[in-house]
Motif scaffolding. Structure first.
Motif, PDB file in Angstrom:
ATOM      1  N   THR A   1     -40.295 -38.206  -0.084  1.00 18.02           N
ATOM      2  CA  THR A   1     -41.451 -37.387  -0.461  1.00 18.02           C
ATOM      3  C   THR A   1     -42.727 -38.126  -0.057  1.00 18.02           C
ATOM      4  N   VAL A   2     -43.530 -37.484   0.766  1.00 20.91           N
ATOM      5  CA  VAL A   2     -44.772 -38.116   1.260  1.00 20.91           C
ATOM      6  C   VAL A   2     -45.961 -37.532   0.492  1.00 20.91           C
ATOM      7  N   ILE A   3     -46.741 -38.418  -0.123  1.00 22.74           N
ATOM      8  CA  ILE A   3     -47.977 -38.023  -0.819  1.00 22.74           C
ATOM      9  C   ILE A   3     -49.135 -38.637  -0.033  1.00 22.74           C
ATOM     10  N   ASN A   4     -49.844 -37.802   0.704  1.00 24.77           N
ATOM     11  CA  ASN A   4     -50.949 -38.257   1.547  1.00 24.77           C
ATOM     12  C   ASN A   4     -52.264 -37.796   0.913  1.00 24.77           C
ATOM     13  N   ARG A   5     -53.033 -38.758   0.382  1.00 23.20           N
ATOM     14  CA  ARG A   5     -54.294 -38.456  -0.297  1.00 23.20           C
ATOM     15  C   ARG A   5     -55.508 -38.752   0.577  1.00 23.20           C
ATOM     16  N   CYS A   6     -55.294 -38.921   1.850  1.00 21.29           N
ATOM     17  CA  CYS A   6     -56.415 -39.171   2.755  1.00 21.29           C
ATOM     18  C   CYS A   6     -57.059 -37.828   3.113  1.00 21.29           C
ATOM     19  N   GLU A   7     -58.370 -37.792   3.040  1.00 23.89           N
ATOM     20  CA  GLU A   7     -59.118 -36.582   3.352  1.00 23.89           C
ATOM     21  C   GLU A   7     -59.855 -36.771   4.675  1.00 23.89           C
ATOM     22  N   ALA A   8     -59.804 -35.727   5.498  1.00 26.80           N
ATOM     23  CA  ALA A   8     -60.434 -35.799   6.818  1.00 26.80           C
ATOM     24  C   ALA A   8     -61.949 -35.937   6.696  1.00 26.80           C
ATOM     25  N   GLY A   9     -62.507 -36.843   7.495  1.00 26.83           N
ATOM     26  CA  GLY A   9     -63.958 -37.024   7.533  1.00 26.83           C
ATOM     27  C   GLY A   9     -64.522 -37.848   6.401  1.00 26.83           C
ATOM     28  N   ARG A  10     -63.713 -38.335   5.456  1.00 18.99           N
ATOM     29  CA  ARG A  10     -64.262 -39.081   4.311  1.00 18.99           C
ATOM     30  C   ARG A  10     -64.320 -40.588   4.575  1.00 18.99           C
ATOM     31  N   ASP A  11     -63.237 -41.149   5.157  1.00 21.69           N
ATOM     32  CA  ASP A  11     -63.158 -42.594   5.365  1.00 21.69           C
ATOM     33  C   ASP A  11     -63.105 -42.841   6.875  1.00 21.69           C
TER      34      ASP A  11
ATOM     35  N   PRO B   1     -32.907 -44.664  -5.557  1.00 19.25           N
ATOM     36  CA  PRO B   1     -32.555 -43.317  -6.063  1.00 19.25           C
ATOM     37  C   PRO B   1     -33.720 -42.346  -5.938  1.00 19.25           C
ATOM     38  N   HIS B   2     -34.937 -42.845  -6.020  1.00 20.36           N
ATOM     39  CA  HIS B   2     -36.137 -42.002  -5.919  1.00 20.36           C
ATOM     40  C   HIS B   2     -36.971 -42.514  -4.756  1.00 20.36           C
ATOM     41  N   ARG B   3     -37.198 -41.655  -3.758  1.00 20.39           N
ATOM     42  CA  ARG B   3     -37.900 -42.076  -2.551  1.00 20.39           C
ATOM     43  C   ARG B   3     -39.252 -41.369  -2.485  1.00 20.39           C
ATOM     44  N   GLU B   4     -40.306 -42.151  -2.611  1.00 22.65           N
ATOM     45  CA  GLU B   4     -41.667 -41.586  -2.594  1.00 22.65           C
ATOM     46  C   GLU B   4     -42.581 -42.530  -1.808  1.00 22.65           C
ATOM     47  N   LEU B   5     -43.324 -41.952  -0.874  1.00 16.79           N
ATOM     48  CA  LEU B   5     -44.278 -42.697  -0.051  1.00 16.79           C
ATOM     49  C   LEU B   5     -45.690 -42.213  -0.403  1.00 16.79           C
ATOM     50  N   LEU B   6     -46.531 -43.137  -0.878  1.00 16.89           N
ATOM     51  CA  LEU B   6     -47.900 -42.813  -1.314  1.00 16.89           C
ATOM     52  C   LEU B   6     -48.894 -43.483  -0.376  1.00 16.89           C
ATOM     53  N   ILE B   7     -49.770 -42.657   0.234  1.00 18.14           N
ATOM     54  CA  ILE B   7     -50.787 -43.165   1.166  1.00 18.14           C
ATOM     55  C   ILE B   7     -52.159 -42.794   0.612  1.00 18.14           C
ATOM     56  N   GLU B   8     -53.026 -43.802   0.402  1.00 11.83           N
ATOM     57  CA  GLU B   8     -54.364 -43.591  -0.168  1.00 11.83           C
ATOM     58  C   GLU B   8     -55.375 -44.381   0.643  1.00 11.83           C
ATOM     59  N   ALA B   9     -56.614 -43.894   0.637  1.00 11.77           N
ATOM     60  CA  ALA B   9     -57.725 -44.586   1.304  1.00 11.77           C
ATOM     61  C   ALA B   9     -58.963 -44.460   0.431  1.00 11.77           C
ATOM     62  N   GLY B  10     -59.806 -45.489   0.488  1.00 13.43           N
ATOM     63  CA  GLY B  10     -61.035 -45.465  -0.301  1.00 13.43           C
ATOM     64  C   GLY B  10     -61.858 -46.706  -0.031  1.00 13.43           C
ATOM     65  N   PRO B  11     -63.042 -46.812  -0.620  1.00 12.18           N
ATOM     66  CA  PRO B  11     -63.906 -47.973  -0.408  1.00 12.18           C
ATOM     67  C   PRO B  11     -63.312 -49.224  -1.022  1.00 12.18           C
ATOM     68  N   GLY B  12     -63.500 -50.363  -0.349  1.00 12.09           N
ATOM     69  CA  GLY B  12     -63.012 -51.648  -0.843  1.00 12.09           C
ATOM     70  C   GLY B  12     -64.159 -52.593  -1.135  1.00 12.09           C
TER      71      GLY B  12
ATOM     72  N   ILE C   1     -50.442 -48.277   1.662  1.00 14.58           N
ATOM     73  CA  ILE C   1     -49.177 -47.573   1.885  1.00 14.58           C
ATOM     74  C   ILE C   1     -48.190 -48.152   0.887  1.00 14.58           C
ATOM     75  N   ALA C   2     -47.795 -47.341  -0.117  1.00 11.08           N
ATOM     76  CA  ALA C   2     -46.941 -47.800  -1.212  1.00 11.08           C
ATOM     77  C   ALA C   2     -45.627 -47.048  -1.175  1.00 11.08           C
ATOM     78  N   ASP C   3     -44.511 -47.783  -1.466  1.00  7.05           N
ATOM     79  CA  ASP C   3     -43.181 -47.168  -1.504  1.00  7.05           C
ATOM     80  C   ASP C   3     -42.545 -47.454  -2.846  1.00  7.05           C
ATOM     81  N   SER C   4     -41.419 -46.821  -3.071  1.00  3.59           N
ATOM     82  CA  SER C   4     -40.667 -47.000  -4.320  1.00  3.59           C
ATOM     83  C   SER C   4     -39.371 -47.721  -4.050  1.00  3.59           C
ATOM     84  N   GLY C   5     -39.383 -48.667  -3.080  1.00  4.33           N
ATOM     85  CA  GLY C   5     -38.183 -49.384  -2.699  1.00  4.33           C
ATOM     86  C   GLY C   5     -37.910 -50.580  -3.576  1.00  4.33           C
ATOM     87  N   SER C   6     -37.279 -51.587  -2.972  1.00  2.00           N
ATOM     88  CA  SER C   6     -36.822 -52.763  -3.729  1.00  2.00           C
ATOM     89  C   SER C   6     -37.889 -53.823  -3.886  1.00  2.00           C
TER      90      SER C   6
END
Length: 631
Positions: free
Chosen positions: A504-514, A542-553, A562-567
């Motif tokens: 499951t891919v969760i992409n929270r990047c918005e076009a033109g923001r970063d 057992p649960h496979r989820e890929l989370l991608i986020e972008a923002g100011p640092g 880029i975060a996963d739910s692996g080992s």
């Protein structure tokens, strides 16, 4: 190698080094003369200040006497008026009271005092100059508690400062007994205004005050000093003040400093502290002052003036500095004369030594110049070799990056073939149908099939374009890059693999923001490598989820995680070392993360990794933000 210095040295016996004892004696003489000059100047300034203060006290005392005592004789003449005597006898008529009031009113209007009034034996005001002012008329008031009334009733002339109980207006009260033969039947009182004294403070040109017989300040050029006690008041004095209401039950505060009542003609030095007694007036009274006093015997008051010592001490410091400078100049002149003879002898000796040193120095410079020329040539050769090595290394790195790209394309070939096979099969069927329908003359259907074929061709172009862009070999050229676009391109290339792995891919990047400042093609390669590693890490989860986020640092940068739910990550900290891998043998060389971090650092960013608290790993890309365009 450095050569030992063979230059001749100045003999220690001839070096000009100051003797510490001579310097100490020199400074001691200057300090003593400066201190003596300061004390002499201060003494002379204090004497001048005392003389000047005495003159100003005499002048102001005369002004006070002229303002206060010029009407002090008026109460003694009131008993000569028949209308006043009539009102003191019983029975008294309203006409006699009115006549006395009008007489006192005319008299007060002529001399310009605050009020004139007469009091009977019980202390009740019978007639007053302000009888026609209901708000502040004294008529009917009981003044039996006033000291000036008691003095008048006892047959004496009373002189007292007091604050009126009607309008709380301060004034100087002078009373005189009214006699009928030998018997005192009443008291005549005049209240003299002290307002003109406030205008006379300018004659002194320094802070000053007037204290009454109780030691309470009743008049002052500094408003904050009024109604303060110069010294603590005894209990019996406080009781008398309370009973006579001299200050209309006002609070008597403490004066900022203690004033010696028995000070002599030399005066007293006091120190004002603004922090303890902040003045509300504009007059700055902080510092040291010389206090002089002068009794006003006839009034029972004491006049005191505060002369500022800062000008005297400033002048004393100036004289001390002048004396110290003059002394230092004389001593220095003596030292210069003594040193001149010594310097002349040393110059002759130094001339000979310098000629010898010059010859040795020229020889040494020649040797050092040759050594420096040889060293410079070696350095140029080393710089050339390092530049060539750096160019070779950069070319090898680019080849390695391109090889990694082609390796990724090879791994994606199966998915891409599947994506292209379906449109190609559909185009083959539609083109055959179009030929048959064209033979039948069914042109609308033919047009419809051709339109579908055109859309399928565009779809194949959209699949091939990212591959061409990704596979292109080009140098890294930083430019504004939309992170959402780069993430979308990487996910598009890995879509089949992620879907097949049920991730499951969760992409929270918005076009033109970063918008980052980097090479988008290289960034997509880094993202593909990180997303593939995340997919491999979640293979057994057992649960496979890929989370991608972008923002100011931090520091104005942009962070892409880029975060996963692996080992998760190993604890040994070797993650970014070349040839280190956690995959089985034959499935990886351990160069992907090392190459990815090098690519990001070329952009001026960084790549770091951490374990997530909920499980799995997170890779964080820190990229410089693109500069904003000027409007």
């Amino acid at each position: 190698m450095s050569e030992p210095s063979s230059a001749p040295q100045t003999p220690p016996s001839r070096q000009l080094s100051p003797n510490p004892f001579i310097v100490a004696a020199f400074l001691l003489v200057i300090g003593l003369i400066g201190f003596g000059g300061y004390r002499a100047s201060e003494y002379q300034g204090m004497q001048t200040l005392r003389t000047d203060a005495g003159h100003r006290l005499d002048l102001f005392a005369a002004a006070v006497d002229g303002i206060v005592n010029r009407y002090a004789h008026i109460p003694a003449t009131i008993q000569l008026n028949e209308e006043v005597l009539n009102v003191m006898h019983k029975p008294r008529s309203a006409a006699s009271v009115l006549a006395a009031n009008r007489f006192l009113q005319r008299l007060n209007g002529h001399i310009g005092s605050i009020a004139i009034f007469v009091v009977d034996e019980r202390g009740i005001v019978l007639a007053s100059s302000n009888w026609d002012h209901p708000d502040d008329s004294f008529i009917g008031e009981d003044l039996s508690f006033r000291s000036y009334y008691l003095d008048g009733l006892a047959g004496r002339v009373g002189r007292h400062f007091a604050i009126g109980i009607t309008r709380s207006e301060p004034g100087y009260f002078v009373s005189h007994p009214i006699r009928d033969g030998e018997r005192v039947v009443g008291v005549a009182v005049i209240k003299i205004s002290l307002g003109q004294l406030d205008k006379a403070w300018e004659l002194l040109g320094a802070p000053a005050l007037i204290a009454d017989g109780n030691g309470v300040v009743i008049l002052s050029s500094v408003p904050e000093w009024r109604y303060t006690a110069l010294n603590p008041l005894p209990l019996d004095t406080l009781v008398d003040i309370k009973m006579s209401r001299l200050y209309n039950d006002g609070l008597i505060g403490d004066f900022p400093v203690r004033i010696d009542e028995a000070m002599g003609p030399e005066g007293q030095i006091v120190h004002m502290n603004l922090r303890q007694h902040p003045p509300r007036s504009r007059q700055d009274i902080a510092g040291s002052y010389l206090v002089h006093g002068r009794p006003l015997t006839e009034l029972g008051w004491r006049l005191q003036i505060f002369s500022d010592l800062r000008p005297v001490r400033a002048q004393a410091f100036g004289h001390a500095a002048l004396a110290s400078v003059a002394t230092g100049f004389v001593l220095l002149l003596l030292l210069v004369v003594a040193q001149r003879r010594r310097i002349i002898g040393q110059k002759l000796e130094a001339k000979t030594l310098l000629e010898q040193a010059n010859a040795q120095l020229e020889s040494k410079v020649a040797r050092r110049t040759k050594a420096l020329t040889d060293t410079n040539a070696r350095l140029r050769k080393e710089v050339t070799e390092r530049l060539q090595a750096e160019q070779t290394l950069r070319a090898a790195q680019d080849e390695l990056v391109q090889a990694a790209k082609l390796a990724v394309l090879g791994q994606l070939a199966a998915g891409i073939t599947h994506e292209l096979a379906q449109p190609l099969g559909a185009m083959r069927t539609l083109s055959g149908n179009a030929i048959e329908f064209m033979k039948r003359g069914n042109l609308p259907t033919v047009e419809q099939n051709l339109g579908i074929i055109a859309r399928l061709a565009d779809q194949m172009g959209r699949i091939i374009t990212p591959l061409k862009t990704f596979a292109r070999k080009s140098p890294a050229i930083p430019a504004p890059a939309d992170l959402a676009h780069a993430v979308g391109a990487a996910l598009f290339l890995l879509d089949q693999r992620l879907a097949k792995a049920d991730i499951t891919v969760i992409n929270r990047c918005e076009a033109g923001r970063d918008i980052a400042w980097c090479d988008q093609n290289r960034l997509e390669q880094v993202l593909i490598n990180l997303i593939r590693n995340a997919a491999d890490a979640m293979a057994d989860a057992p649960h496979r989820e890929l989370l991608i986020e972008a923002g100011p640092g931090e520091a104005g940068n942009i962070e892409l995680s880029i975060a996963d739910s692996g080992s998760g990550l190993p604890e040994n900290g070797q993650l970014f070392e070349p040839f280190f891998t956690t995959k089985p043998a034959g499935e990886g060389l351990g160069l992907g993360l090392a190459i990815s971090r090098d690519i990001v650092r070329e952009f001026g960013g960084d790549l770091r990794a951490e374990n997530r608290p909920a499980g799995g790993a997170r890779f964080i890309l820190q990229l410089p933000a693109a500069p904003k365009e000027k409007p």
